[in-house]
Design a protein around this motif. Structure first.
Motif, PDB file in Angstrom:
ATOM      1  N   UNK A 127      39.712  41.295  36.877  1.00 40.86           N
ATOM      2  CA  UNK A 127      39.342  40.416  35.761  1.00 40.86           C
ATOM      3  C   UNK A 127      38.563  39.167  36.172  1.00 40.86           C
ATOM      4  N   UNK A 128      38.593  38.847  37.469  1.00 44.06           N
ATOM      5  CA  UNK A 128      37.915  37.626  37.923  1.00 44.06           C
ATOM      6  C   UNK A 128      38.647  36.355  37.548  1.00 44.06           C
ATOM      7  N   UNK A 129      39.895  36.488  37.116  1.00 44.42           N
ATOM      8  CA  UNK A 129      40.690  35.313  36.735  1.00 44.42           C
ATOM      9  C   UNK A 129      41.762  35.056  37.791  1.00 44.42           C
ATOM     10  N   UNK A 130      41.708  33.882  38.375  1.00 44.48           N
ATOM     11  CA  UNK A 130      42.682  33.506  39.406  1.00 44.48           C
ATOM     12  C   UNK A 130      43.979  33.038  38.783  1.00 44.48           C
ATOM     13  N   UNK A 131      45.057  33.767  39.030  1.00 44.69           N
ATOM     14  CA  UNK A 131      46.369  33.396  38.496  1.00 44.69           C
ATOM     15  C   UNK A 131      47.144  32.632  39.560  1.00 44.69           C
ATOM     16  N   UNK A 132      47.293  33.248  40.738  1.00 43.11           N
ATOM     17  CA  UNK A 132      47.999  32.562  41.826  1.00 43.11           C
ATOM     18  C   UNK A 132      47.554  33.121  43.170  1.00 43.11           C
ATOM     19  N   UNK A 133      47.665  32.289  44.203  1.00 41.81           N
ATOM     20  CA  UNK A 133      47.305  32.695  45.567  1.00 41.81           C
ATOM     21  C   UNK A 133      48.539  33.041  46.396  1.00 41.81           C
ATOM     22  N   UNK A 134      49.734  32.827  45.803  1.00 42.72           N
ATOM     23  CA  UNK A 134      50.974  33.020  46.582  1.00 42.72           C
ATOM     24  C   UNK A 134      52.099  33.414  45.627  1.00 42.72           C
ATOM     25  N   UNK A 135      53.163  33.930  46.195  1.00 43.45           N
ATOM     26  CA  UNK A 135      54.379  34.194  45.438  1.00 43.45           C
ATOM     27  C   UNK A 135      55.583  33.758  46.269  1.00 43.45           C
ATOM     28  N   UNK A 152      37.598  32.228  26.274  1.00 41.72           N
ATOM     29  CA  UNK A 152      38.777  32.766  25.594  1.00 41.72           C
ATOM     30  C   UNK A 152      38.942  34.280  25.804  1.00 41.72           C
ATOM     31  N   UNK A 153      37.826  35.010  25.680  1.00 43.43           N
ATOM     32  CA  UNK A 153      37.928  36.479  25.777  1.00 43.43           C
ATOM     33  C   UNK A 153      38.286  36.915  27.200  1.00 43.43           C
ATOM     34  N   UNK A 154      37.895  36.101  28.183  1.00 39.69           N
ATOM     35  CA  UNK A 154      38.227  36.427  29.570  1.00 39.69           C
ATOM     36  C   UNK A 154      39.735  36.269  29.785  1.00 39.69           C
ATOM     37  N   UNK A 155      40.299  35.203  29.206  1.00 40.45           N
ATOM     38  CA  UNK A 155      41.745  34.962  29.312  1.00 40.45           C
ATOM     39  C   UNK A 155      42.515  36.116  28.657  1.00 40.45           C
ATOM     40  N   UNK A 156      42.100  36.440  27.455  1.00 37.35           N
ATOM     41  CA  UNK A 156      42.803  37.487  26.706  1.00 37.35           C
ATOM     42  C   UNK A 156      42.779  38.800  27.484  1.00 37.35           C
ATOM     43  N   UNK A 157      41.621  39.106  28.044  1.00 36.15           N
ATOM     44  CA  UNK A 157      41.498  40.359  28.801  1.00 36.15           C
ATOM     45  C   UNK A 157      42.398  40.323  30.041  1.00 36.15           C
ATOM     46  N   UNK A 158      42.418  39.191  30.715  1.00 36.44           N
ATOM     47  CA  UNK A 158      43.225  39.087  31.933  1.00 36.44           C
ATOM     48  C   UNK A 158      44.694  39.354  31.630  1.00 36.44           C
ATOM     49  N   UNK A 159      45.174  38.795  30.524  1.00 31.55           N
ATOM     50  CA  UNK A 159      46.591  38.993  30.200  1.00 31.55           C
ATOM     51  C   UNK A 159      46.868  40.409  29.696  1.00 31.55           C
ATOM     52  N   UNK A 160      45.880  41.036  29.081  1.00 26.16           N
ATOM     53  CA  UNK A 160      46.067  42.439  28.676  1.00 26.16           C
ATOM     54  C   UNK A 160      46.203  43.311  29.926  1.00 26.16           C
TER      55      UNK A 160
END
Lengths: 360, 360
Positions: A313-321, A344-352
């Motif tokens: 998705x190209x959306x960075x959520x986290x680099x570590x856990x 907005x549409x990029x966010x929605x897609x990432x969470x889908x």
């Protein structure tokens, strides 16, 4: 797997959290419009440091404020001053206080101050914890929000009650307000209104504000005068602190009006996480710009899922856990400038995509 | 009168000492060719800090080096580590050591380390002072040059003898090398050759080098590992120290080759002062880039003379005077980049005027 999670995060075009990379541009932007002739501060004196300290004192509603290179230094010193004034070396704070888990026991090793832990690791300190604590506590430290449990807060009424109780019992109350500005939109109070409940206050200049480093300690005149002596003893009275002061002032001006925006973004984003299978946030409803995300998967599995989602998705959520137990791991999200740049549409897609991958 | 001396100094076109004003240009120049994409250090890790530390370790001939925000912090920590290792909390140094007179007793207040004063205020520590000191000293600190007495030095042979004696008696030897690079032209030794006589070494990055602030502490691997824990305890392990590191590296590269030039200038300038009526330098013949100037006049009178000389000649000598006794006062001169910009005839004229005014 953890390495590839970091790599996947670093390669994403967008990021959910933070203000951007911590690189030299942070300094260059802050200094670009500063006149070269502006004189350095000098061992805590000079217009550049005194003006900023006065501005922060006014913000926090305290008589005086002093700039410190770090919160670690500022808070140990605050507690030491209150212990010396009270005549006993014992303070109380949360078991996950920064002083307890991130400072190599500086408070104990340098200041020989004993600590009493209030509440337990899963919740914030309440009035009953303070009322029931042992005798001989010089100072209670409250961290608002309590970062290590996702940035949780007591109600403002509880704060007020704790403050009243401590005043009545002549126990000093210190605010670890590393993220104080970040909670004002939730409390719907000014910084000065919150700080009025406390004898002394520390705020960080590189969390939500996003400066390079540095901290402010504020309190009454006598307290601040003593803190400057201790600052020198700690080795924090540098000949020049202006690289931190100029950047703190610049980013304070830029971002303090945006704390409400970060808070709204945090609530929106937490709702999106909570809508995904096997994902929940702590707290469920954020009370600041930050929260923790819990993935109900083993850490290796979650890392694999998150690396895939980020790549796809190209959306960075986290680099570590961080592993919580065999079946759960977590990361921290702090909202900053970058979220507003995310379509907005990029966010929605990432969470889908996250929801789908978590179901597999 | 003192105010008008400061004003007169500030208005001069030329200055005898220093590198120039401590203003924002110092930062801007150091950062002008640095790429914005260069990542910040992060709590003591990252290329920007590790590369510089490795460079300084190599310079000083030690296994490892660590960047500190201040020398005050670095040196207290060095002494604490040696005290802990030796099992007793007592160190010895000069009565005018920085730790004794400029640090609000941090060493005693934070680390509960007792101090024994060696030699007396008028001279540097010699072998006999160390041989005759009381038992139970964990560490001896030598400051080279001894700043508060004009920057004096023992002979290299004396240093070598003290080092041999301490090694033999298992006493640790720490170098306060705030101005270490500045004495190398006199000793005709490399930094590593001087540092080989010591177990641990501190150097300042804003004296002769002229960075914004900061210090290096160097020693063996175990020592440096411990110093990083104490750095965190002191509140010196900042998320970002790069404003100081980048500037230290820039000005180190620029000025470390010029220490010989500053030393030659100091000798030339001291001779000019000594040629004036009622003026002498301490030491008479400088052994570094610095010396003190003694004016054999009451402070008010000397301030008046110096204000006039500076106004008349446009040459800045000093902005302040320190009273020594009713008939003598002094100032400190540290040679830097500015002296080379001073036309020879302007210097000669300034000293002719000074000589004349001192005779009146």
């Amino acid at each position: 797997m953890t390495e590839s999670l970091t790599a996947a995060y670093n390669q994403t075009k967008y990021k959910l959290g933070n203000h951007g990379k911590r690189d030299i541009r942070v300094l260059k932007e802050a200094f670009q419009d500063i006149e070269g002739q502006l004189e350095s501060d000098r061992y805590g004196t000079g217009k550049i440091i005194e003006d900023f300290q006065a501005k922060m004192a006014a913000l926090l509603g305290k008589e005086h404020a002093v700039f410190f290179p770090s919160g670690t230094m500022a808070q140990q010193i605050a507690l030491r001053i209150w212990c010396d004034e009270q005549g006993f070396r014992k303070v109380a704070y949360h078991p996950l206080s920064h002083l307890e888990i991130h400072e190599e026991d500086g408070l104990k090793e340098l200041h020989r101050i004993k600590t009493v832990l209030l509440a337990d690791k899963s919740r914030v300190i309440g009035l009953e914890d303070v009322v029931n604590m042992e005798e001989g506590i010089a100072c209670v430290l409250l961290e608002l929000p309590q970062r290590e449990i996702g940035g949780q807060l007591p109600s403002f009424e509880t704060l007020w009650q704790i403050s009243e109780y401590c005043r009545d019992k002549a126990i000093k109350l210190h605010l670890d307000g590393a993220r104080l500005l970040e909670i004002l939109p939730f409390y719907q109070r000014s910084a000065a209104e919150v700080c009025a409940l406390f004898d002394s206050v520390y705020i960080s200049l590189y969390k939500g504000i996003g400066g390079i480093a540095g901290a402010i300690l504020a309190g009454d005149q006598a307290f601040i005068a003593k803190s400057k002596v201790w600052k020198r003893r700690h080795g924090g009275d540098l000949i020049s602190l202006y690289p931190y002061i100029v950047s703190a002032d610049y980013y304070y001006n830029l971002r303090s009006p945006k704390m409400g925006q970060y808070f709204e973004a945090a609530k929106e984003l937490a709702a999106l996480f909570n809508s995904c299978h096997g994902v929940s946030t702590l707290p469920l409803m954020p009370v600041s710009n930050m929260f923790h995300v819990h993935f109900h998967l083993a850490k290796e599995q979650a890392a694999s899922v998150l690396a895939e989602v980020q790549q796809a998705t190209g959306v960075g959520i986290t680099s570590y856990l961080t592993e919580i137990d065999e079946h759960t791991c977590s990361c921290e999200i702090s909202l900053g400038d970058l979220y507003a740049e995310l379509p907005r549409e990029v966010v929605i897609k990432a969470f889908r995509v996250l929801d789908e991958k978590m179901k597999q």
